[in-house]
Design a protein around this motif. Structure first.
Motif, PDB file in Angstrom:
ATOM      1  N   ARG A  26       0.813  -1.299   0.017  1.00  0.00           N
ATOM      2  CA  ARG A  26      -0.047   0.146  -0.114  1.00  0.00           C
ATOM      3  C   ARG A  26       1.021   1.323  -0.018  1.00  0.00           C
ATOM      4  O   ARG A  26       0.572   2.312  -0.718  1.00  0.00           O
ATOM      5  CB  ARG A  26      -0.822  -0.029   1.288  1.00  0.00           C
ATOM      6  N   MET A  27       2.162   1.129   0.763  1.00  0.00           N
ATOM      7  CA  MET A  27       3.029   2.447   0.615  1.00  0.00           C
ATOM      8  C   MET A  27       3.315   2.517  -0.891  1.00  0.00           C
ATOM      9  O   MET A  27       3.305   3.888  -1.021  1.00  0.00           O
ATOM     10  CB  MET A  27       4.032   2.105   1.747  1.00  0.00           C
ATOM     11  N   ASN A  28       3.702   1.538  -1.423  1.00  0.00           N
ATOM     12  CA  ASN A  28       4.347   1.958  -2.676  1.00  0.00           C
ATOM     13  C   ASN A  28       3.253   2.133  -3.688  1.00  0.00           C
ATOM     14  O   ASN A  28       3.473   3.017  -4.467  1.00  0.00           O
ATOM     15  CB  ASN A  28       4.646   0.348  -3.202  1.00  0.00           C
ATOM     16  N   LYS A  29       1.924   1.904  -3.400  1.00  0.00           N
ATOM     17  CA  LYS A  29       0.796   2.461  -4.177  1.00  0.00           C
ATOM     18  C   LYS A  29       0.638   3.989  -3.852  1.00  0.00           C
ATOM     19  O   LYS A  29       0.274   4.859  -4.669  1.00  0.00           O
ATOM     20  CB  LYS A  29      -0.591   2.001  -3.955  1.00  0.00           C
ATOM     21  N   ARG A  30       0.734   4.397  -2.721  1.00  0.00           N
ATOM     22  CA  ARG A  30       0.543   5.792  -2.252  1.00  0.00           C
ATOM     23  C   ARG A  30       1.724   6.600  -3.101  1.00  0.00           C
ATOM     24  O   ARG A  30       1.655   7.666  -3.527  1.00  0.00           O
ATOM     25  CB  ARG A  30       0.662   5.852  -0.937  1.00  0.00           C
ATOM     26  N   ASP A  31       2.801   6.050  -3.001  1.00  0.00           N
ATOM     27  CA  ASP A  31       4.162   6.670  -3.524  1.00  0.00           C
ATOM     28  C   ASP A  31       3.738   6.831  -5.167  1.00  0.00           C
ATOM     29  O   ASP A  31       4.107   7.833  -5.586  1.00  0.00           O
ATOM     30  CB  ASP A  31       5.280   5.991  -3.390  1.00  0.00           C
ATOM     31  N   ALA A  32       2.857   6.098  -5.800  1.00  0.00           N
ATOM     32  CA  ALA A  32       2.794   6.140  -7.005  1.00  0.00           C
ATOM     33  C   ALA A  32       1.364   6.946  -7.306  1.00  0.00           C
ATOM     34  O   ALA A  32       0.852   7.225  -8.319  1.00  0.00           O
ATOM     35  CB  ALA A  32       2.365   4.681  -7.544  1.00  0.00           C
ATOM     36  N   GLY A  33       0.973   7.658  -6.152  1.00  0.00           N
ATOM     37  CA  GLY A  33      -0.461   8.358  -6.227  1.00  0.00           C
ATOM     38  C   GLY A  33      -1.673   7.693  -6.409  1.00  0.00           C
ATOM     39  O   GLY A  33      -2.824   8.195  -6.855  1.00  0.00           O
ATOM     40  N   VAL A  34      -1.782   6.424  -6.417  1.00  0.00           N
ATOM     41  CA  VAL A  34      -2.943   5.436  -6.130  1.00  0.00           C
ATOM     42  C   VAL A  34      -3.750   5.732  -5.009  1.00  0.00           C
ATOM     43  O   VAL A  34      -3.269   5.436  -3.889  1.00  0.00           O
ATOM     44  CB  VAL A  34      -2.766   4.046  -6.458  1.00  0.00           C
ATOM     45  N   PRO A  35      -4.951   6.073  -5.046  1.00  0.00           N
ATOM     46  CA  PRO A  35      -5.910   6.254  -3.811  1.00  0.00           C
ATOM     47  C   PRO A  35      -6.467   5.110  -3.424  1.00  0.00           C
ATOM     48  O   PRO A  35      -6.387   4.218  -4.098  1.00  0.00           O
ATOM     49  CB  PRO A  35      -6.817   7.221  -4.262  1.00  0.00           C
ATOM     50  N   ALA A  36      -6.697   5.172  -2.116  1.00  0.00           N
ATOM     51  CA  ALA A  36      -7.317   3.827  -1.365  1.00  0.00           C
ATOM     52  C   ALA A  36      -8.683   3.578  -2.320  1.00  0.00           C
ATOM     53  O   ALA A  36      -9.436   4.527  -2.330  1.00  0.00           O
ATOM     54  CB  ALA A  36      -7.540   4.191   0.140  1.00  0.00           C
ATOM     55  N   LYS A  37      -8.826   2.285  -2.481  1.00  0.00           N
ATOM     56  CA  LYS A  37     -10.200   1.887  -3.027  1.00  0.00           C
ATOM     57  C   LYS A  37     -10.980   1.041  -2.265  1.00  0.00           C
ATOM     58  O   LYS A  37     -12.055   0.537  -2.773  1.00  0.00           O
ATOM     59  CB  LYS A  37      -9.736   1.199  -4.361  1.00  0.00           C
ATOM     60  N   ASN A  38     -10.675   0.751  -1.344  1.00  0.00           N
ATOM     61  CA  ASN A  38     -11.396  -0.355  -0.137  1.00  0.00           C
ATOM     62  C   ASN A  38     -11.153  -0.037   1.200  1.00  0.00           C
ATOM     63  O   ASN A  38     -10.228   0.594   1.396  1.00  0.00           O
ATOM     64  CB  ASN A  38     -11.339  -1.773  -0.579  1.00  0.00           C
ATOM     65  N   SER A  39     -11.776  -0.706   2.035  1.00  0.00           N
ATOM     66  CA  SER A  39     -11.678  -0.397   3.434  1.00  0.00           C
ATOM     67  C   SER A  39     -10.357  -0.781   3.937  1.00  0.00           C
ATOM     68  O   SER A  39      -9.870  -0.304   5.094  1.00  0.00           O
ATOM     69  CB  SER A  39     -12.971  -1.054   4.274  1.00  0.00           C
ATOM     70  N   ILE A  40      -9.717  -1.991   3.318  1.00  0.00           N
ATOM     71  CA  ILE A  40      -8.656  -2.435   3.873  1.00  0.00           C
ATOM     72  C   ILE A  40      -7.535  -1.444   3.802  1.00  0.00           C
ATOM     73  O   ILE A  40      -6.687  -1.129   4.359  1.00  0.00           O
ATOM     74  CB  ILE A  40      -8.378  -3.849   3.093  1.00  0.00           C
TER      75      ILE A  40
END
Length: 216
Positions: free
Chosen positions: A178-192
């Motif tokens: 999830r940290m890598n996705k945040r670095d790529a600018g990907v927003p959270a898509k679900n409750s997890i």
């Protein structure tokens, strides 16, 4: 008495005990070494919870399984085997972390005779020395300690550790991903992912994995 396969002879519970002990010992050693070299305490653990350095745990299990067959050999033979096995384990752990998480926790590029910065002669020599210590001191001591613990208590402790370790590993992998996705600018898509963003934000993750470096 003829010895059987290493896994059968050492036993699953004993391997788990070795793994857990080495994870903690590795974490303590790395933290102490950081303090001695740099003058400050910095996280050297592999998982979000618990004082565990997984590379050391894997190295301990691998050394035990391999060196079990060399316990009656000369010290230099044990040294040579541990030199190769420890170096291979260190290289595989580094490569695996880079492939899965896109980061590395150590880099020996500035040291002589290194291979891709993942292993180097100096630390491979340390593995050899550790192997001799392993066979002559650590394994006999571990055997005595494990024999001292009643089997029913040992089974409970092993099951409890395995359950916690699996949970910790899955959560750590999810938080790192999830940290890598945040670095790529990907927003959270679900409750997890929302939970991970809230409880394992970048500041906390960088604090946990202070020594890790992202690989482009």
């Amino acid at each position: 008495m003829k010895r059987g396969l290493a896994v059968k002879a050492i036993g699953f519970n004993r391997l788990v005990a070795i793994f857990a002990a080495c994870c903690v010992i590795g974490f303590v050693a790395e933290t102490a070494w950081c303090y001695i070299r740099h003058g400050f305490i910095e996280s050297r653990k592999s998982l979000v919870y618990g004082p565990f350095s997984v590379a050391y745990g894997m190295g301990g299990v691998l050394l035990s399984l391999v060196l079990y067959h060399f316990e009656d050999c000369k010290w230099y033979q044990i040294f040579a085997v541990a030199f190769v096995v420890g170096s291979a384990a260190e290289y595989i752990c580094s490569l695996g972390q880079e492939i899965v998480f896109g980061s590395v926790a150590w880099d020996y590029s500035n040291l002589p005779l290194n291979i891709n910065g993942r292993v180097c002669l100096l630390y491979s020599l340390f593995w050899g020395v550790l192997g001799v210590f392993w066979v002559r001191v650590f394994m006999p001591l571990t055997n005595r300690l494990c024999d001292f613990v009643p089997a029913n208590i040992g089974n409970v402790l092993v099951v409890a550790f395995c359950m916690f370790f699996i949970y910790d590993s899955v959560l750590s992998a999810a938080a790192a991903t999830r940290m890598n996705k945040r670095d790529a600018g990907v927003p959270a898509k679900n409750s997890i992912e929302i939970y991970l963003d809230k409880h394992f934000d970048d500041d906390r993750m960088h604090s946990i994995y202070a020594n890790s470096k992202k690989v482009e």
